[in-house]
Design a protein around this motif. Sequence first.
Motif, PDB file in Angstrom:
ATOM      1  N   PRO A 248      34.657  28.012  39.952  1.00  0.00           N
ATOM      2  CA  PRO A 248      35.224  29.366  39.889  1.00  0.00           C
ATOM      3  C   PRO A 248      35.376  29.951  38.495  1.00  0.00           C
ATOM      4  O   PRO A 248      35.078  31.135  38.280  1.00  0.00           O
ATOM      5  CB  PRO A 248      36.586  29.201  40.567  1.00  0.00           C
ATOM      6  N   GLY A 249      35.889  29.178  37.510  1.00  0.00           N
ATOM      7  CA  GLY A 249      36.182  29.780  36.207  1.00  0.00           C
ATOM      8  C   GLY A 249      36.044  28.799  35.065  1.00  0.00           C
ATOM      9  O   GLY A 249      35.771  27.605  35.254  1.00  0.00           O
ATOM     10  N   THR A 250      36.243  29.314  33.860  1.00  0.00           N
ATOM     11  CA  THR A 250      36.099  28.477  32.663  1.00  0.00           C
ATOM     12  C   THR A 250      37.163  27.393  32.591  1.00  0.00           C
ATOM     13  O   THR A 250      36.956  26.349  31.976  1.00  0.00           O
ATOM     14  CB  THR A 250      36.149  29.338  31.388  1.00  0.00           C
ATOM     15  N   GLY A 251      38.322  27.636  33.236  1.00  0.00           N
ATOM     16  CA  GLY A 251      39.337  26.593  33.278  1.00  0.00           C
ATOM     17  C   GLY A 251      38.845  25.360  33.999  1.00  0.00           C
ATOM     18  O   GLY A 251      39.183  24.225  33.622  1.00  0.00           O
ATOM     19  N   ASP A 252      38.032  25.565  35.041  1.00  0.00           N
ATOM     20  CA  ASP A 252      37.452  24.440  35.768  1.00  0.00           C
ATOM     21  C   ASP A 252      36.449  23.691  34.894  1.00  0.00           C
ATOM     22  O   ASP A 252      36.353  22.463  34.960  1.00  0.00           O
ATOM     23  CB  ASP A 252      36.756  24.948  37.034  1.00  0.00           C
ATOM     24  N   ILE A 253      35.724  24.444  34.068  1.00  0.00           N
ATOM     25  CA  ILE A 253      34.789  23.814  33.129  1.00  0.00           C
ATOM     26  C   ILE A 253      35.556  22.937  32.149  1.00  0.00           C
ATOM     27  O   ILE A 253      35.170  21.794  31.868  1.00  0.00           O
ATOM     28  CB  ILE A 253      33.979  24.885  32.364  1.00  0.00           C
ATOM     29  N   GLY A 254      36.646  23.466  31.612  1.00  0.00           N
ATOM     30  CA  GLY A 254      37.439  22.713  30.645  1.00  0.00           C
ATOM     31  C   GLY A 254      38.014  21.437  31.240  1.00  0.00           C
ATOM     32  O   GLY A 254      37.974  20.365  30.611  1.00  0.00           O
ATOM     33  N   ALA A 255      38.544  21.538  32.459  1.00  0.00           N
ATOM     34  CA  ALA A 255      39.121  20.364  33.109  1.00  0.00           C
ATOM     35  C   ALA A 255      38.060  19.304  33.373  1.00  0.00           C
ATOM     36  O   ALA A 255      38.291  18.096  33.167  1.00  0.00           O
ATOM     37  CB  ALA A 255      39.803  20.776  34.407  1.00  0.00           C
ATOM     38  N   LEU A 256      36.888  19.739  33.804  1.00  0.00           N
ATOM     39  CA  LEU A 256      35.810  18.792  34.072  1.00  0.00           C
ATOM     40  C   LEU A 256      35.316  18.163  32.775  1.00  0.00           C
ATOM     41  O   LEU A 256      35.023  16.968  32.732  1.00  0.00           O
ATOM     42  CB  LEU A 256      34.661  19.496  34.795  1.00  0.00           C
ATOM     43  N   SER A 257      35.257  18.941  31.704  1.00  0.00           N
ATOM     44  CA  SER A 257      34.834  18.411  30.413  1.00  0.00           C
ATOM     45  C   SER A 257      35.770  17.293  29.957  1.00  0.00           C
ATOM     46  O   SER A 257      35.324  16.235  29.493  1.00  0.00           O
ATOM     47  CB  SER A 257      34.803  19.532  29.371  1.00  0.00           C
ATOM     48  N   GLU A 258      37.059  17.520  30.117  1.00  0.00           N
ATOM     49  CA  GLU A 258      38.032  16.489  29.736  1.00  0.00           C
ATOM     50  C   GLU A 258      37.874  15.243  30.603  1.00  0.00           C
ATOM     51  O   GLU A 258      37.956  14.108  30.107  1.00  0.00           O
ATOM     52  CB  GLU A 258      39.452  17.044  29.871  1.00  0.00           C
ATOM     53  N   ARG A 259      37.652  15.448  31.883  1.00  0.00           N
ATOM     54  CA  ARG A 259      37.513  14.311  32.785  1.00  0.00           C
ATOM     55  C   ARG A 259      36.265  13.502  32.458  1.00  0.00           C
ATOM     56  O   ARG A 259      36.312  12.256  32.415  1.00  0.00           O
ATOM     57  CB  ARG A 259      37.467  14.813  34.229  1.00  0.00           C
TER      58      ARG A 259
ATOM     59  N   SER B 185      34.716  13.362  29.613  1.00  0.00           N
ATOM     60  CA  SER B 185      34.952  12.720  28.316  1.00  0.00           C
ATOM     61  C   SER B 185      35.779  11.453  28.490  1.00  0.00           C
ATOM     62  O   SER B 185      35.522  10.424  27.854  1.00  0.00           O
ATOM     63  CB  SER B 185      35.651  13.694  27.370  1.00  0.00           C
ATOM     64  N   HIS B 186      36.784  11.527  29.355  1.00  0.00           N
ATOM     65  CA  HIS B 186      37.629  10.361  29.639  1.00  0.00           C
ATOM     66  C   HIS B 186      36.794   9.192  30.142  1.00  0.00           C
ATOM     67  O   HIS B 186      37.071   8.023  29.814  1.00  0.00           O
ATOM     68  CB  HIS B 186      38.694  10.752  30.673  1.00  0.00           C
ATOM     69  N   TYR B 187      35.776   9.487  30.921  1.00  0.00           N
ATOM     70  CA  TYR B 187      34.932   8.434  31.478  1.00  0.00           C
ATOM     71  C   TYR B 187      33.769   8.062  30.553  1.00  0.00           C
ATOM     72  O   TYR B 187      32.929   7.239  30.920  1.00  0.00           O
ATOM     73  CB  TYR B 187      34.385   8.861  32.838  1.00  0.00           C
ATOM     74  N   GLY B 188      33.709   8.675  29.384  1.00  0.00           N
ATOM     75  CA  GLY B 188      32.662   8.347  28.436  1.00  0.00           C
ATOM     76  C   GLY B 188      31.308   8.940  28.762  1.00  0.00           C
ATOM     77  O   GLY B 188      30.281   8.464  28.259  1.00  0.00           O
ATOM     78  N   VAL B 189      31.281   9.993  29.585  1.00  0.00           N
ATOM     79  CA  VAL B 189      30.018  10.657  29.923  1.00  0.00           C
ATOM     80  C   VAL B 189      29.682  11.651  28.816  1.00  0.00           C
ATOM     81  O   VAL B 189      30.479  12.530  28.497  1.00  0.00           O
ATOM     82  CB  VAL B 189      30.125  11.385  31.273  1.00  0.00           C
ATOM     83  N   GLU B 190      28.517  11.527  28.237  1.00  0.00           N
ATOM     84  CA  GLU B 190      28.085  12.446  27.184  1.00  0.00           C
ATOM     85  C   GLU B 190      27.800  13.815  27.787  1.00  0.00           C
ATOM     86  O   GLU B 190      27.073  13.929  28.782  1.00  0.00           O
ATOM     87  CB  GLU B 190      26.835  11.909  26.495  1.00  0.00           C
ATOM     88  N   THR B 191      28.389  14.863  27.203  1.00  0.00           N
ATOM     89  CA  THR B 191      28.236  16.210  27.756  1.00  0.00           C
ATOM     90  C   THR B 191      27.741  17.182  26.706  1.00  0.00           C
ATOM     91  O   THR B 191      27.827  16.935  25.505  1.00  0.00           O
ATOM     92  CB  THR B 191      29.570  16.735  28.328  1.00  0.00           C
ATOM     93  N   ARG B 192      27.238  18.320  27.196  1.00  0.00           N
ATOM     94  CA  ARG B 192      26.839  19.446  26.364  1.00  0.00           C
ATOM     95  C   ARG B 192      27.683  20.628  26.832  1.00  0.00           C
ATOM     96  O   ARG B 192      27.518  21.095  27.956  1.00  0.00           O
ATOM     97  CB  ARG B 192      25.339  19.728  26.526  1.00  0.00           C
ATOM     98  N   HIS B 193      28.590  21.115  25.982  1.00  0.00           N
ATOM     99  CA  HIS B 193      29.596  22.101  26.404  1.00  0.00           C
ATOM    100  C   HIS B 193      29.580  23.289  25.448  1.00  0.00           C
ATOM    101  O   HIS B 193      29.791  23.130  24.241  1.00  0.00           O
ATOM    102  CB  HIS B 193      30.992  21.440  26.392  1.00  0.00           C
ATOM    103  N   ASP B 194      29.318  24.505  25.991  1.00  0.00           N
ATOM    104  CA  ASP B 194      29.318  25.704  25.153  1.00  0.00           C
ATOM    105  C   ASP B 194      30.415  26.687  25.547  1.00  0.00           C
ATOM    106  O   ASP B 194      30.417  27.839  25.123  1.00  0.00           O
ATOM    107  CB  ASP B 194      27.954  26.399  25.203  1.00  0.00           C
ATOM    108  N   GLY B 195      31.379  26.226  26.349  1.00  0.00           N
ATOM    109  CA  GLY B 195      32.468  27.092  26.765  1.00  0.00           C
ATOM    110  C   GLY B 195      32.226  27.737  28.116  1.00  0.00           C
ATOM    111  O   GLY B 195      33.150  27.952  28.894  1.00  0.00           O
ATOM    112  N   GLN B 196      30.979  28.065  28.410  1.00  0.00           N
ATOM    113  CA  GLN B 196      30.624  28.688  29.694  1.00  0.00           C
ATOM    114  C   GLN B 196      29.922  27.721  30.638  1.00  0.00           C
ATOM    115  O   GLN B 196      30.002  27.865  31.852  1.00  0.00           O
ATOM    116  CB  GLN B 196      29.721  29.906  29.451  1.00  0.00           C
ATOM    117  N   THR B 197      29.241  26.738  30.064  1.00  0.00           N
ATOM    118  CA  THR B 197      28.529  25.752  30.872  1.00  0.00           C
ATOM    119  C   THR B 197      28.809  24.356  30.339  1.00  0.00           C
ATOM    120  O   THR B 197      29.130  24.164  29.161  1.00  0.00           O
ATOM    121  CB  THR B 197      27.006  25.991  30.867  1.00  0.00           C
ATOM    122  N   LEU B 198      28.664  23.388  31.221  1.00  0.00           N
ATOM    123  CA  LEU B 198      28.839  21.982  30.866  1.00  0.00           C
ATOM    124  C   LEU B 198      27.661  21.217  31.438  1.00  0.00           C
ATOM    125  O   LEU B 198      27.431  21.233  32.652  1.00  0.00           O
ATOM    126  CB  LEU B 198      30.154  21.452  31.443  1.00  0.00           C
ATOM    127  N   GLY B 199      26.911  20.564  30.577  1.00  0.00           N
ATOM    128  CA  GLY B 199      25.740  19.824  31.013  1.00  0.00           C
ATOM    129  C   GLY B 199      25.906  18.336  30.786  1.00  0.00           C
ATOM    130  O   GLY B 199      26.552  17.906  29.829  1.00  0.00           O
TER     131      GLY B 199
END
Length: 292
Positions: free
Chosen positions: A250-261, A263-277
């Motif tokens: 739904p929103g960028t807050g969901d992106i942020g929460a998923l990014s933190e999660r 990261s906690h699990y050590g999954v390498e991500t690509r995050h530009d604020g609008q998308t998380l890969g």
Amino acid sequence: MTVTTTRKDLLAADTNMGAVTLRAGNLDTLIAYYRDAVTLDLISHIGPVAVLGRGTTPIVILQHAPELAAAEPRSAGLFHTAILFETQTELAKAVYSVGTKHPGTFTGSADHLVSQAFYFTDPEGNGIELYWDRDRTLWSWTHGQVEMATLALDPNAFIGEHLTEASAADPTHGPAVVGHIHLSVGDVASAREFYVNRLGFEATANFGPSALFVSAGGYHHHMAMNTWQSQGAGRRRLALGLGEVSIVVPGTGDIGALSERMSHYGVETRHDGQTLGFDDPWANRILVRAAH
């Protein structure tokens, strides 16, 4: 009845799937197939990238990559892209179109209780499901698991029941979206750890070591992972076929929460604020974006 849970790390209930990106060896051939047979609109075609969908909603993004080879047999990757139609008439129109223009690409059909589905393989071997959902009030759930089956569904009878000559000749098309994505993976236990425990989907159907269906918000499945043709597969090499799976939250807050999660699990991500890969354990690329 829908899935109930007390987990706090779930994807939002109104999470949906976005367009699937495919790497194409012959771009013109795949554009023609998805436009003329599957009946998608060519939304844009700029250089090596073509976007097809319905209206302004992208469903399939084709990236021309003639330098790549086909994926190796029994490797991980795309099992099928499932395109969801709003009505049985719209589904029948698409099935009739593919069946008459590319009959050799039809691979099967089934009534799954929650849906009616028809299966095809595009000219480069990418699986496609065209389907329609029954109303959610007709789905049956037991202990958080949705009841599904594989019952006979005659495509000719379905078309005869739901498609008139007038509707078949009507050049206009109703909405359609990516309903779910089904992946080939190396093992189901690792898929559960990644897609359920880390990414935040809920398991909705379990088929032992062979397949797992997962969703957000009580849908029958937004994604599925199976080992039917890929048991023991490792990380994919760069090849034709699946380029990226898109998930819409739904929103960028969901992106942020998923990014933190992640990261906690050590999954390498690509995050530009609008998308998380990020990549799953088999190098299937996932892109999560915000709807708003």
